[in-house]
Design a protein around this motif. Structure first.
Motif, short mmCIF file in Angstrom:
data_model
loop_
_atom_site.label_atom_id
_atom_site.label_comp_id
_atom_site.label_asym_id
_atom_site.label_seq_id
_atom_site.Cartn_x
_atom_site.Cartn_y
_atom_site.Cartn_z
N LEU A 21 -2.76 15.41 57.88
CA LEU A 21 -3.79 16.48 57.73
C LEU A 21 -4.34 17.07 58.87
CD1 LEU A 21 -5.43 17.88 55.77
CD2 LEU A 21 -6.71 15.91 55.81
N VAL A 22 -4.19 18.25 58.88
CA VAL A 22 -4.58 19.04 59.88
C VAL A 22 -5.53 20.01 59.71
CG1 VAL A 22 -4.35 20.37 62.30
CG2 VAL A 22 -2.46 18.80 61.49
N THR A 23 -6.92 20.03 59.85
CA THR A 23 -8.21 20.77 59.53
C THR A 23 -7.95 22.04 60.55
OG1 THR A 23 -9.80 19.89 60.57
CG2 THR A 23 -9.30 19.16 58.33
N GLY A 24 -8.51 23.25 60.40
CA GLY A 24 -8.64 24.23 61.28
C GLY A 24 -7.22 24.51 61.76
N ALA A 45 0.37 18.88 56.51
CA ALA A 45 -0.61 19.78 55.49
C ALA A 45 -1.61 20.77 56.45
CB ALA A 45 -1.65 18.94 54.68
N VAL A 46 -1.28 21.95 56.38
CA VAL A 46 -2.05 23.16 57.21
C VAL A 46 -3.23 23.55 56.18
CG1 VAL A 46 -1.73 25.34 58.32
CG2 VAL A 46 0.14 23.66 58.17
N THR A 47 -4.27 23.34 56.66
CA THR A 47 -5.50 23.43 55.89
C THR A 47 -6.59 24.40 56.79
OG1 THR A 47 -7.02 21.82 56.77
CG2 THR A 47 -5.40 21.30 55.00
N GLY A 86 -7.23 14.73 48.06
CA GLY A 86 -6.45 14.10 46.63
C GLY A 86 -5.29 14.82 46.51
N GLU A 87 -5.30 16.09 46.61
CA GLU A 87 -4.03 17.01 46.29
C GLU A 87 -2.78 16.68 47.26
OE1 GLU A 87 -5.18 20.94 46.04
OE2 GLU A 87 -6.49 20.57 44.20
N ILE A 88 -3.18 16.54 48.72
CA ILE A 88 -2.58 16.37 49.56
C ILE A 88 -1.66 15.29 49.71
CG2 ILE A 88 -2.13 16.05 52.25
CD1 ILE A 88 -4.42 18.21 52.47
N ALA A 89 -2.49 14.07 49.42
CA ALA A 89 -1.93 12.73 49.21
C ALA A 89 -0.95 12.70 48.01
CB ALA A 89 -3.17 11.80 48.96
N ASP A 90 -1.14 13.33 46.80
CA ASP A 90 -0.58 13.19 45.80
C ASP A 90 0.71 14.09 45.85
OD1 ASP A 90 -2.39 12.00 44.17
OD2 ASP A 90 -3.05 13.59 43.19
N LYS A 91 0.77 15.23 46.54
CA LYS A 91 2.03 15.95 46.93
C LYS A 91 3.00 15.35 47.98
CE LYS A 91 4.13 20.32 48.18
NZ LYS A 91 4.88 20.43 46.95
N PHE A 92 2.34 14.43 48.83
CA PHE A 92 3.36 13.82 49.92
C PHE A 92 3.45 12.56 49.73
CE2 PHE A 92 1.23 16.86 53.68
CZ PHE A 92 1.98 18.08 53.00
N GLY A 93 2.81 11.84 48.57
CA GLY A 93 2.99 10.55 48.32
C GLY A 93 2.16 9.54 49.23
N GLY A 94 1.18 10.06 50.00
CA GLY A 94 0.17 9.25 50.71
C GLY A 94 0.00 10.11 51.95
N LEU A 95 -0.90 9.44 52.75
CA LEU A 95 -1.35 10.03 53.90
C LEU A 95 -1.14 9.01 55.16
CD1 LEU A 95 -2.48 12.87 54.85
CD2 LEU A 95 -4.81 12.02 54.13
N ILE A 133 -14.14 13.78 55.52
CA ILE A 133 -12.71 13.56 55.24
C ILE A 133 -12.23 12.40 55.49
CG2 ILE A 133 -10.66 14.79 56.61
CD1 ILE A 133 -12.12 17.41 57.11
N ILE A 134 -12.73 11.69 56.55
CA ILE A 134 -12.30 10.36 56.70
C ILE A 134 -12.43 9.63 55.43
CG2 ILE A 134 -12.64 8.26 58.00
CD1 ILE A 134 -13.19 10.10 60.38
N ARG A 135 -13.72 9.71 54.86
CA ARG A 135 -14.21 8.68 53.72
C ARG A 135 -12.90 9.16 52.54
NH1 ARG A 135 -19.22 6.86 52.48
NH2 ARG A 135 -19.34 7.97 50.59
N ALA A 136 -12.54 10.52 52.22
CA ALA A 136 -11.81 10.85 51.24
C ALA A 136 -10.27 10.46 51.62
CB ALA A 136 -11.66 12.42 51.22
N ALA A 137 -9.88 10.41 52.78
CA ALA A 137 -8.39 9.90 53.40
C ALA A 137 -8.25 8.50 53.27
CB ALA A 137 -8.20 10.58 54.57
N LEU A 138 -9.63 7.80 53.56
CA LEU A 138 -9.60 6.21 53.66
C LEU A 138 -8.62 5.49 52.85
CD1 LEU A 138 -10.28 4.43 56.07
CD2 LEU A 138 -12.42 4.18 55.03
N PRO A 139 -8.81 5.56 51.60
CA PRO A 139 -8.01 4.98 50.59
C PRO A 139 -6.41 5.06 50.86
CG PRO A 139 -9.63 5.94 49.43
CD PRO A 139 -9.71 6.40 50.86
#
Length: 263
Positions: A21-24, A45-47, A86-95, A133-139
């Motif tokens: 995941l890359v922001t900006g 994931a280009v965001t 969440g959408e990124i992790a679902d599409k990619f099967g993880g992060l 972002i880190i909190r959302a990605a941590l799981p």
């Protein structure tokens, strides 16, 4: 006699298949980072704030035969962060890798009329967004084989410029956040590192004339020039290699020697 080669531990230098995941990521260092990771075989994931801008970068990456998907993401919006990650992790099967790169710049004297608004915007986008972002990605990172977090700060966190106090304060906060989370998450094998770019040729520095860039670079940097976004992106990549497993809490200037030079 034992075989000396048996003591050599082969460590992977490949991010192929990693989900990033890359922001900006629609311009500047973010765009270069997305391209570099994709070229190395990662799924990116280009965001960015505008979906059309993010999609242009993702489409360019796909045209090169690499893998990228675009998402619109306002990093100042906590609800959007939770949803998009969440959408990124679902599409990619993880992060596996999170690159906190999104940023803005602005100047104001401490007693300027627009100072409060600039302060709030800078802290929201440049600092508060990172832990969200880190909190959302941590799981998802906790399930990754080689989990990596890289926060992009600035040499303004290490030495300041007049009229940049909201930016400098936010970037200094990113440095502190990086060190603290490196300690907190280290036992889980999640590395957290920070890059502090110096003078880099990006959209943020486009308003500076080439003449003034050259004067500044020759006076302040050891290499005598501005850096390219790709030079920052490759350092980011290096921090995310599986082999970079014992490097965490590092604050790395990518600045052409700006912070090393006294005069």
């Amino acid at each position: 006699m034992s075989d000396a080669t048996s003591d050599f531990k082969q460590l992977s230098r490949s991010v192929a298949g990693s989900r990033v995941l890359v922001t900006g990521a629609a311009s500047g260092m973010g765009r270069a980072t997305a391209r570099v990771f994709a070229a190395e075989g990662a799924v990116v994931a280009v965001t960015d704030l505008a979906l059309a801008d993010a999609e242009r970068v993702a489409a360019d990456i796909r045209a090169r035969g690499d893998h990228a998907t675009a998402w619109a993401l306002d990093v100042a919006d906590g609800d959007a962060i939770s949803r998009v990650v969440g959408e990124i992790a679902d599409k990619f099967g993880g992060l596996d890798i999170v690159i906190n790169n999104a940023g803005v710049s602005g100047t104001s004297p401490i007693d300027g009329d627009g100072y409060d608004a600039l302060w709030q915007r800078s802290i929201a986008l440049l600092l508060t967004a990172h832990p969200r972002i880190i909190r959302a990605a941590l799981p998802h990172l906790r399930k990754a084989r080689h989990p990596r977090i890289v926060n992009i700060a600035s040499t303004e966190a290490l030495g300041a410029t007049a009229l940049h106090s909201p930016y400098s304060a936010a970037k200094a906060g990113v440095v502190g956040l990086t060190r603290s989370l490196a300690v907190e998450l280290g036992r889980e094998g999640i590395t957290v590192n920070c890059i502090c770019p110096g003078p880099i040729t990006t959209g943020m520095t486009a308003r500076i004339s080439d003449e003034h860039k050259a004067i500044y670079a020759k006076r302040r940097t050891a290499l005598g020039r501005y850096g390219d976004p790709e030079e920052v992106a490759h350092m980011t990549l290096s921090l995310c290699l599986p082999a970079a497993s014992f490097l965490t809490g590092a604050i790395i200037p990518v600045d052409g020697g700006l912070m090393a030079r006294n005069a």
